[in-house]
Every structure is written in C-alpha cells, then in structure tokens.
Write a protein that holds these residues in place. Sequence first.
Motif, PDB file in Angstrom:
ATOM      1  N   ARG A  39     -15.069 -23.248 -23.441  1.00 27.60           N
ATOM      2  CA  ARG A  39     -13.989 -23.365 -24.423  1.00 27.60           C
ATOM      3  C   ARG A  39     -14.177 -22.386 -25.587  1.00 27.60           C
ATOM      4  N   THR A  40     -15.423 -22.070 -25.940  1.00 29.79           N
ATOM      5  CA  THR A  40     -15.680 -21.122 -27.027  1.00 29.79           C
ATOM      6  C   THR A  40     -15.379 -19.698 -26.575  1.00 29.79           C
ATOM      7  N   VAL A  41     -15.759 -19.366 -25.352  1.00 28.44           N
ATOM      8  CA  VAL A  41     -15.447 -18.036 -24.811  1.00 28.44           C
ATOM      9  C   VAL A  41     -13.935 -17.831 -24.782  1.00 28.44           C
ATOM     10  N   ILE A  42     -13.206 -18.839 -24.325  1.00 26.08           N
ATOM     11  CA  ILE A  42     -11.748 -18.748 -24.242  1.00 26.08           C
ATOM     12  C   ILE A  42     -11.126 -18.668 -25.628  1.00 26.08           C
ATOM     13  N   ARG A  43     -11.594 -19.487 -26.548  1.00 21.71           N
ATOM     14  CA  ARG A  43     -11.049 -19.456 -27.912  1.00 21.71           C
ATOM     15  C   ARG A  43     -11.263 -18.095 -28.557  1.00 21.71           C
ATOM     16  N   ASN A  44     -12.430 -17.499 -28.359  1.00 21.67           N
ATOM     17  CA  ASN A  44     -12.708 -16.185 -28.936  1.00 21.67           C
ATOM     18  C   ASN A  44     -11.870 -15.092 -28.285  1.00 21.67           C
ATOM     19  N   LEU A 145      -5.492 -19.266 -20.358  1.00 21.85           N
ATOM     20  CA  LEU A 145      -6.762 -19.922 -20.047  1.00 21.85           C
ATOM     21  C   LEU A 145      -6.896 -21.269 -20.737  1.00 21.85           C
ATOM     22  N   ARG A 146      -6.033 -21.548 -21.684  1.00 23.79           N
ATOM     23  CA  ARG A 146      -6.085 -22.825 -22.403  1.00 23.79           C
ATOM     24  C   ARG A 146      -5.371 -23.946 -21.673  1.00 23.79           C
ATOM     25  N   ASP A 147      -4.709 -23.611 -20.564  1.00 16.82           N
ATOM     26  CA  ASP A 147      -3.917 -24.610 -19.849  1.00 16.82           C
ATOM     27  C   ASP A 147      -4.733 -25.452 -18.877  1.00 16.82           C
ATOM     28  N   GLU A 148      -5.943 -25.041 -18.559  1.00 17.62           N
ATOM     29  CA  GLU A 148      -6.785 -25.843 -17.672  1.00 17.62           C
ATOM     30  C   GLU A 148      -8.246 -25.666 -18.040  1.00 17.62           C
TER      31      GLU A 148
END
Length: 258
Positions: A39-44, A145-148
């Motif tokens: 989740r941190t990789v995606i958020r960044n 990437l935030r959808d799953e």
Amino acid sequence: MFRFATKAGYVLLLFVALSSCKSAKLLTDKTFDENLPARTVIRNHYRNQVDFRTLTGKLRIAYSDGESSQTLGVSLRMEKDKAIWLSAPLGVVKAMITPGRVSFYNKLENNYFDGSFEYLSKLLGTELDFKKVQNLLLGEALYDLRDEKYQVSVNSSTYELKPVKTLDLFKTFFTVHPGNFRLASQQISQPLQRRLLEIRYKDYQEKSNKIVPNNVGILAIDNDQRNVIDIEYRNIEFNTKVSFPYKIPSGYEKIVLN
C-alpha cells in the motif's frame, strides 16, 4: 520509403505522446527500502504522478513487426485528459485522440479512420480508453492500483506488485522503481488467448521539476503477431499554449474494421 499503408505504420503515430530533452537530468534510484508494504509503494506511485496542463515535443520511434521495420520522427501536442495530437513530417499522416474518439488520416494512401478505441485495442491486444493510453505514455499504471489488493516482493532493483487474487483469464504485473516510485514495467496478459502487452520504462528524467519517462519499450503479442516499439524522447516543454489543427481531407476512403 515513408509509408503508412498498414496498421503497423499507424502504431507509430497512435501510441507515442511524450518527448524529452537531451539536457534533461536523468534520474537514478538511490533509495531502496525492502520492508515497504504494497500500500505504501502504491501510494507513493500516485503521489509522484506528473502534473501538467499541456505538453509539446518531438520524438524518435522505431517499430518492427517481424517482417518490416521503420524509424520516424514525430511531433506531439497534448492537453492532459483531453487530447493527444501527433503529426509525421510535412503532415502527411496526422492523428487525433480524444476521450471520445480515435481519428487519423494518411495523405499518401488517401484513407482515414474515425471511430472508437476498438482500433487501438486490437492493435495492442488489450482493452484501451483515453486514460489508459495517456497513462501508458506517462509511465503510470493502466489500471488503478488502488482498486484492489496487491502483494509486494523485491528483486535486485525494483518492487514487484502482483494482485492478491489472481485470475486465469486476465493477469497483471507491475514493477516500480525505488526512489521515484515510477513504473519500471507493466504487463497485461490473457494466457488463453495468447495475448501479452508489456511496457518497459528503461529510465526517467526530470524536466521542469516533473518526472517523465526517457525511454519506453512496448511489446505487443497477439497469437503469432509480434509488434515492438522503441521510443526515444526528445525536446519536451510543459504548459505552453497549444492548438490542434486537424481536419480529415474530403474524398478519402474510410478504413472499416473487420
């Protein structure tokens, strides 16, 4: 000779929409935290998306389909989320992509296409829309990437993101550069249909305090058909005034999808 009679030639115009400058600063990754959760990789990744109103430039692209190859310089104008305009030398081939349509014409062949994203989807073997095309070219994920939920692993140089729930018919795979958290690659495959779309972002550059791709490689496989596009980016400018001159000449023959 300069020829765009086949769909191979149109790929050159319809799937390139960035440029870079030789004087731009190439970025290298220096920070690698192997303990970051997915989740941190995606958020960044989303925090580092490139933000602009307009983009203009030129680029050099090479295309090969296994039988023939071409290299060409192309001019670009883009208004984010609204339009992608491309023109070959002397305007002999022009393309205009908007959220509602895909259109291009060829003065050498006296033909044109004006329709939906079905044409582009067939060329690259996966369902596309304007947002996905724009993301592909900007080094951002085609799918949100935030959808799953994703699981993360690391290799020697990137973070690897795979969906927690995997599907047999449709598979996605993303790798992310540490440091700037931009995509290193994205892959969409349909194994049963023998389709693969792979986009690799070899490196990135910083231009006007914005991080954009410097080189992009696209591989599209549909059964026995294999298309390869390599893009070298040059001469980029952000947020300048742009116009999109585009009009299909009268008397041209319309390209109809089979």
